[in-house]
Motif scaffolding. Structure first.
Motif, PDB file in Angstrom:
ATOM      1  N   ASN A   1       0.817  -1.206   0.000  1.00 52.90           N
ATOM      2  CA  ASN A   1       0.000   0.000   0.000  1.00 52.90           C
ATOM      3  C   ASN A   1       0.853   1.260   0.000  1.00 52.90           C
ATOM      4  O   ASN A   1       0.554   2.219  -0.720  1.00 52.90           O
ATOM      5  N   ILE A   2       1.917   1.272   0.792  1.00 61.70           N
ATOM      6  CA  ILE A   2       2.803   2.443   0.783  1.00 61.70           C
ATOM      7  C   ILE A   2       3.562   2.510  -0.537  1.00 61.70           C
ATOM      8  O   ILE A   2       3.662   3.566  -1.169  1.00 61.70           O
ATOM      9  N   GLY A   3       4.067   1.359  -0.993  1.00 62.50           N
ATOM     10  CA  GLY A   3       4.851   1.308  -2.227  1.00 62.50           C
ATOM     11  C   GLY A   3       4.051   1.592  -3.476  1.00 62.50           C
ATOM     12  O   GLY A   3       4.627   1.794  -4.552  1.00 62.50           O
ATOM     13  N   TYR A   4       2.717   1.633  -3.362  1.00 66.80           N
ATOM     14  CA  TYR A   4       1.869   1.903  -4.533  1.00 66.80           C
ATOM     15  C   TYR A   4       2.194   3.261  -5.151  1.00 66.80           C
ATOM     16  O   TYR A   4       1.985   3.482  -6.342  1.00 66.80           O
ATOM     17  N   ALA A   5       2.704   4.170  -4.327  1.00 69.52           N
ATOM     18  CA  ALA A   5       3.018   5.516  -4.828  1.00 69.52           C
ATOM     19  C   ALA A   5       4.178   5.524  -5.806  1.00 69.52           C
ATOM     20  O   ALA A   5       4.283   6.410  -6.652  1.00 69.52           O
ATOM     21  N   ARG A   6       5.067   4.531  -5.663  1.00 65.43           N
ATOM     22  CA  ARG A   6       6.224   4.503  -6.544  1.00 65.43           C
ATOM     23  C   ARG A   6       6.592   3.047  -6.853  1.00 65.43           C
ATOM     24  O   ARG A   6       7.275   2.394  -6.063  1.00 65.43           O
ATOM     25  N   PRO A   7       6.143   2.526  -7.996  1.00 65.77           N
ATOM     26  CA  PRO A   7       6.467   1.142  -8.346  1.00 65.77           C
ATOM     27  C   PRO A   7       7.980   0.936  -8.359  1.00 65.77           C
ATOM     28  O   PRO A   7       8.736   1.770  -8.858  1.00 65.77           O
ATOM     29  N   GLY A   8       8.422  -0.158  -7.769  1.00 62.23           N
ATOM     30  CA  GLY A   8       9.846  -0.449  -7.747  1.00 62.23           C
ATOM     31  C   GLY A   8      10.567   0.084  -6.536  1.00 62.23           C
ATOM     32  O   GLY A   8      11.784  -0.123  -6.394  1.00 62.23           O
ATOM     33  N   ALA A   9       9.848   0.760  -5.630  1.00 58.19           N
ATOM     34  CA  ALA A   9      10.498   1.276  -4.423  1.00 58.19           C
ATOM     35  C   ALA A   9      11.004   0.114  -3.573  1.00 58.19           C
ATOM     36  O   ALA A   9      10.360  -0.926  -3.463  1.00 58.19           O
ATOM     37  N   THR A  10      12.159   0.284  -2.974  1.00 63.67           N
ATOM     38  CA  THR A  10      12.717  -0.765  -2.129  1.00 63.67           C
ATOM     39  C   THR A  10      12.040  -0.748  -0.766  1.00 63.67           C
ATOM     40  O   THR A  10      11.411   0.251  -0.370  1.00 63.67           O
ATOM     41  N   LEU A  11      12.216  -1.839  -0.020  1.00 58.76           N
ATOM     42  CA  LEU A  11      11.629  -1.915   1.314  1.00 58.76           C
ATOM     43  C   LEU A  11      12.246  -0.851   2.225  1.00 58.76           C
ATOM     44  O   LEU A  11      11.539  -0.261   3.068  1.00 58.76           O
ATOM     45  N   ASP A  12      13.522  -0.559   2.048  1.00 60.92           N
ATOM     46  CA  ASP A  12      14.158   0.492   2.861  1.00 60.92           C
ATOM     47  C   ASP A  12      13.513   1.849   2.592  1.00 60.92           C
ATOM     48  O   ASP A  12      13.300   2.649   3.523  1.00 60.92           O
TER      49      ASP A  12
END
Length: 595
Positions: A449-460
């Motif tokens: 859900n948080i990563g939806y803003a930027r596809p490919g964002a790392t867990l860090d």
């Protein structure tokens, strides 16, 4: 019918003819011509073997009925009889090897494209349409395609060839019997195609519409289950839902009853064919003009024809139902998106975040008068602007218009000098990070859900965004941490937790324009202070729009705009507006009195 259902009927588009829906389905067949030709060609070969079956049966019966008892001829006739059937089965089986991948890929694409079309429709369209009903229509269309394709290519096409081929064989040898057979086949087709269209289809469309309404009502009640429980309204919802399913039950019984009426008429014609064909041949046998093999030919022909005629009846019903099931998605393909990219649209190049409203006029479709009429405003790059005012004053509409969720009736809106009507909608909305008052999350993990803003964002990067939004504390206390599923629309999280996830998403988006729509309204005072500090950090160097009723969140705004009926009646900073004693001062007095 409620107003919601009336609005929803408008979103479905016009009723299409069977021919229009068939043309829509045919377009998918033509996408893979070699698979289509392979399956259709092999089906034709199989039809040829099927037409030979009565002749093979006649040859075998004549051979075994011959007083000379020529065993060699009998076994050859038997080999022909078995061989024709084996060839039919093998050829038809190979045809399915071509047909199955054609059907599966087309069903996949039809579903994906239906979903893509629905996603492209405007916010107004989605507001007027039950999500559950739309889901039902798209999924039903996939199986409707399967029914139509199977009916036309695998059953009706071969059936017609076999029926007319056998009738022609009989007409060549026995004109009267062939004429009777041809008349029954034509009558059967007319009965099915015409009667089903004029007598059955309207009832079927009605029961389909009620089937979609069941999906809409289910989704509406289930997604609102917390509200249902809060008011102890389970029984009331069950009664409401039972009313809809009851209407569907009554409608579908009419539909099924009409199909049964057609079935009775079909069987009258079948009896006529059986009695007429065998009676005429028995009469020829009595006169010495027909052999036992001819009688066997007639019986085998009737058995073959009756099977195909029954299939025609069943498949015409399946065809009509399938066409009706596909109609909504075919309609979607014909509907232009209510808000569409310009033909020469280019990606938005936004870096500064300047927003300019230039004599904007806008009216909601259900409103009698425009909300904005010649509205002009400039928000400078990096400026922090707060929008306040009573409900319905035009604050949320302001945000929807800069996202181009609606088209204007006049004027223009520009971001960094680019008319937003001339850029792609996707690039425009990626340049604006929105934290809504009631964030709706996907039934996926918190990290997703948080990563939806930027596809490919790392867990860090996701963890850092959560930390900046003061969400990492509650996330790490969950049993699965960032891998925790949040439930449909985020129901497993509290309102404040959902908002912090949404704020983390905005941090990760790193967009030049930020919109906070009551972003701290569900937070306790202590958490609000932490999140407000994080928001202040995020606002640095970015154009920010804050919609707020809690004036404590906008005291430090560069400019406060007071809206009333789509107009700005006051603007300035908190202290100076409060000192004026006008509309903002009255709002501040109310807010302080209820604090």
């Amino acid at each position: 019918m409620s107003e919601q259902y009336e609005d929803e009927e408008e979103t479905r588009g016009r009723v299409l003819s069977n021919g229009q829906v068939m043309a829509f389905i045919g377009g998918y067949w033509l996408r893979r011509p070699w698979l289509l030709l392979g399956s259709a060609g092999l089906m034709l070969v199989a039809v040829g073997f099927d037409i030979l079956m009565p002749t093979a049966a006649k040859t075998l019966i004549d051979a075994v009925a011959d007083p000379a008892r020529d065993t060699n001829a009998a076994w050859k006739a038997w080999a022909l009889f078995v061989g024709v059937y084996v060839a039919f089965v093998v050829t038809r089986n190979i045809a399915f090897r071509f047909w199955n991948p054609l059907a599966a890929r087309n069903m996949e694409e039809m579903t994906n494209e239906g979903f893509r079309r629905v996603q492209a429709f405007s916010s107004d369209w989605h507001a007027d349409t039950f999500a559950g009903a739309t889901v039902r229509r798209i999924s039903r269309a996939m199986w409707g395609y399967d029914s139509v394709s199977d009916a036309v290519v695998l059953w009706l096409g071969p059936a017609l060839l076999v029926l007319f081929g056998l009738s022609a064989q009989m007409a060549f040898k026995w004109p009267l019997i062939g004429g009777l057979s041809l008349a029954v086949v034509v009558g059967f087709l007319v009965l099915n195609l015409w009667v089903v269209k004029v007598y059955v289809r309207q009832a079927n469309l009605k029961s389909n519409a009620l089937d979609s309404r069941i999906g809409g009502a289910l989704a509406d009640a289930i997604t609102s289950n917390p509200t249902v429980k809060a008011f102890g309204a389970e029984t009331r919802e069950e009664t409401r839902f039972a009313g809809i399913t009851g209407a569907w039950s009554r409608a579908v019984q009419i539909t099924w009853g009409r199909f049964m009426d057609v079935w009775v008429m079909q069987n009258v014609l079948m009896v006529l064919l059986q009695a007429g064909m065998t009676g005429l041949l028995v009469n020829l046998w009595v006169k010495g003009q027909a052999t036992a093999g001819d009688i066997g030919f007639a019986i085998t022909t009737f058995m073959l024809m009756s099977g195909y005629l029954r299939n025609i009846g069943e498949n015409v019903r399946m065809l009509q139902k399938g066409l009706d099931d596909v109609e909504d998605v075919a309609n979607y393909a014909l509907m232009a998106p209510q808000v569409a990219d310009a033909p020469d649209a280019i990606p938005l190049a936004a870096a500064e975040g300047e927003i300019v409203f230039d004599h904007v006029s806008f009216r909601y479709k259900s409103a009698e008068a425009p909300l904005y009429d010649g509205f002009s405003l400039r928000i400078a790059p990096g400026e922090k602007v707060a929008l306040v005012g009573a409900t319905g004053a035009g604050k949320s509409t302001f945000v929807k218009l800069i996202q181009r969720l609606y088209d204007l009736q006049g004027g223009a809106i520009a971001i960094d000098g680019q008319d937003i009507a001339q850029v792609t909608q996707g690039s425009l909305r990626r340049a604006i990070a929105v934290v809504p008052q009631d964030p709706a999350l996907f039934h996926r993990t918190i990290a997703e859900n948080i990563g939806y803003a930027r596809p490919g964002a790392t867990l860090d990067e996701i963890r850092l965004a959560a930390k900046r939004a003061h969400a990492d504390g509650f996330i790490e206390k969950l049993p699965k941490g960032y891998d925790t599923l949040v439930g449909e629309r985020g129901v497993k999280l509290s309102g404040g937790e959902r908002q912090r996830v949404a704020i983390a998403r905005a941090f990760l988006a790193d967009a030049p324009i930020l919109v906070f729509d009551e972003a701290t309204s569900s937070l306790d005072v202590e958490t609000e202070l932490h999140v407000q500090a994080a928001m202040n950090e995020l606002m640095a160097g970015r154009t920010t729009i804050v919609i707020a009723h809690r004036l404590s969140t906008i005291r430090n705004a560069d400019r406060i705009l007071v809206f009333d009926k789509g107009r700005i009646v006051e603007e300035g900073r908190h202290a100076e507006l409060k000192a004026k004693g006008g509309a903002y001062a009255r709002l501040a007095a109310v807010a302080e009195g209820t604090a």
